[in-house]
Design a protein around this motif. Structure first.
Motif, PDB file in Angstrom:
ATOM      1  N   GLU A 134       0.841  -1.193   0.000  1.00 22.09           N
ATOM      2  CA  GLU A 134       0.000   0.000   0.000  1.00 22.09           C
ATOM      3  C   GLU A 134       0.876   1.243   0.000  1.00 22.09           C
ATOM      4  O   GLU A 134       2.057   1.186   0.323  1.00 22.09           O
ATOM      5  N   HIS A 169       3.851   0.666   2.504  1.00 18.46           N
ATOM      6  CA  HIS A 169       3.380  -0.126   3.637  1.00 18.46           C
ATOM      7  C   HIS A 169       3.166  -1.567   3.194  1.00 18.46           C
ATOM      8  O   HIS A 169       2.373  -1.830   2.284  1.00 18.46           O
ATOM      9  N   ALA A 191       1.384  -4.663   3.940  1.00 16.76           N
ATOM     10  CA  ALA A 191       0.171  -4.946   4.705  1.00 16.76           C
ATOM     11  C   ALA A 191      -0.071  -6.446   4.783  1.00 16.76           C
ATOM     12  O   ALA A 191      -0.009  -7.151   3.773  1.00 16.76           O
ATOM     13  N   ARG A 198      -3.044  -9.024   6.055  1.00 19.70           N
ATOM     14  CA  ARG A 198      -4.450  -9.094   6.446  1.00 19.70           C
ATOM     15  C   ARG A 198      -4.771 -10.487   6.992  1.00 19.70           C
ATOM     16  O   ARG A 198      -4.374 -11.501   6.420  1.00 19.70           O
ATOM     17  N   VAL A 235      -5.978  -5.637   9.571  1.00 21.86           N
ATOM     18  CA  VAL A 235      -4.702  -5.510   8.855  1.00 21.86           C
ATOM     19  C   VAL A 235      -3.632  -4.936   9.771  1.00 21.86           C
ATOM     20  O   VAL A 235      -3.882  -3.995  10.531  1.00 21.86           O
ATOM     21  N   VAL A 285       0.418  -3.379   9.376  1.00 19.43           N
ATOM     22  CA  VAL A 285       1.315  -2.882   8.334  1.00 19.43           C
ATOM     23  C   VAL A 285       2.716  -2.681   8.890  1.00 19.43           C
ATOM     24  O   VAL A 285       2.899  -2.336  10.055  1.00 19.43           O
ATOM     25  N   LEU A 313       5.718  -4.317  12.714  1.00 19.20           N
ATOM     26  CA  LEU A 313       4.302  -4.294  12.363  1.00 19.20           C
ATOM     27  C   LEU A 313       3.491  -3.519  13.406  1.00 19.20           C
ATOM     28  O   LEU A 313       3.718  -3.649  14.609  1.00 19.20           O
ATOM     29  N   GLU A 360      -3.053  -1.087  11.112  1.00 16.01           N
ATOM     30  CA  GLU A 360      -3.260  -0.196   9.969  1.00 16.01           C
ATOM     31  C   GLU A 360      -3.742   1.166  10.449  1.00 16.01           C
ATOM     32  O   GLU A 360      -4.590   1.283  11.319  1.00 16.01           O
TER      33      GLU A 360
END
Length: 225
Positions: free
Chosen positions: A92, A105, A107, A109, A157, A159, A217, A220
């Motif tokens: 992203e 980013h 990501a 999920r 999510v 990121v 991490l 999000e």
């Protein structure tokens, strides 16, 4: 009689000492992140329904012990570490970046049906050639970055900001540039990897020209590049 009575007591005390000594030992030897100092929860939003995972190169390995991967696999159980099979990856937009580099980013999920957690830095490297073969050096870790335990509900999510230095910063002879297909990504604590497609990126075949640096991490929307 007194001697027989004291012997079990000494053995029992020794057992306590041994148990305490064993308790103090960690399960080291893995490439996992440091113990989290914070726990945060990422909630799924209306726009975060699970998406289809990007297709991997036809001959890309589903698991590997290549550089950049962690040493212990995930469980995927409710509240446990997210298993690689219950995650999909994508790239992203990030905050842009400085001259000669950009931030995106990475990501991850949770596409599973149960809540799970991620904590630490993913292992990341360029792959290409349509085969999933690693290109150049894996990403270094920005160990000063935040790395809380992120609790992911189904559809949520996490990121990891990923800094990509432009291959053009290096002399051609030093870099040996080549177009990449995307990234091989190891979730923290897993030896099983994901393929994350990202077209239009150039990698360096030479391991002397490191182009990637990854942060820990976070949920999000909470990444600070």
């Amino acid at each position: 009689m007194h001697r027989s009575t004291r012997t079990p007591i000494v053995l029992a005390s020794t057992g306590v000492v041994l148990a305490l000594a064993l308790t103090g030992c960690s399960s080291g030897g893995t490439d996992t992140a440091p113990t989290a100092t914070e726990t945060v929860t990422a909630s799924a939003t209306a726009s975060s329904s699970p998406s289809t995972a990007p297709a991997a190169p036809s001959s890309a390995p589903s698991s590997s012990s290549a550089s950049g991967g962690s040493a212990a696999g995930g469980s995927g159980s409710d509240g446990g570490r997210c298993a690689t099979g219950s995650l999909t990856g994508s790239i992203e937009s990030g905050s842009g970046g400085a001259a000669g580099s950009t931030y995106v980013h990475l990501a991850l999920r949770n596409t599973g049906s149960t809540t799970c957690t991620l904590q630490g830095w993913p292992g990341v490297s360029f792959v290409g050639g349509g085969s999933g073969a690693q290109i150049g050096a894996p990403a270094t870790r920005d160990e000063a970055s935040a790395h809380p335990t992120v609790t992911l509900a189904p559809g949520a999510v996490a990121v990891a900001p990923l800094k990509i230095t432009q291959a053009e910063n290096y002399p051609t002879a030093t870099c040996d540039p080549v177009a990449a297909d995307g990234f091989r990504v190891y979730p923290p604590g897993s030896t099983e990897s994901l393929f994350v497609r990202d077209s239009g990126v150039t990698a360096c075949r030479s391991t002397d020209a490191g182009l990637l640096s990854v942060q820990g991490l976070v949920p999000e929307g909470q990444a600070a590049d």
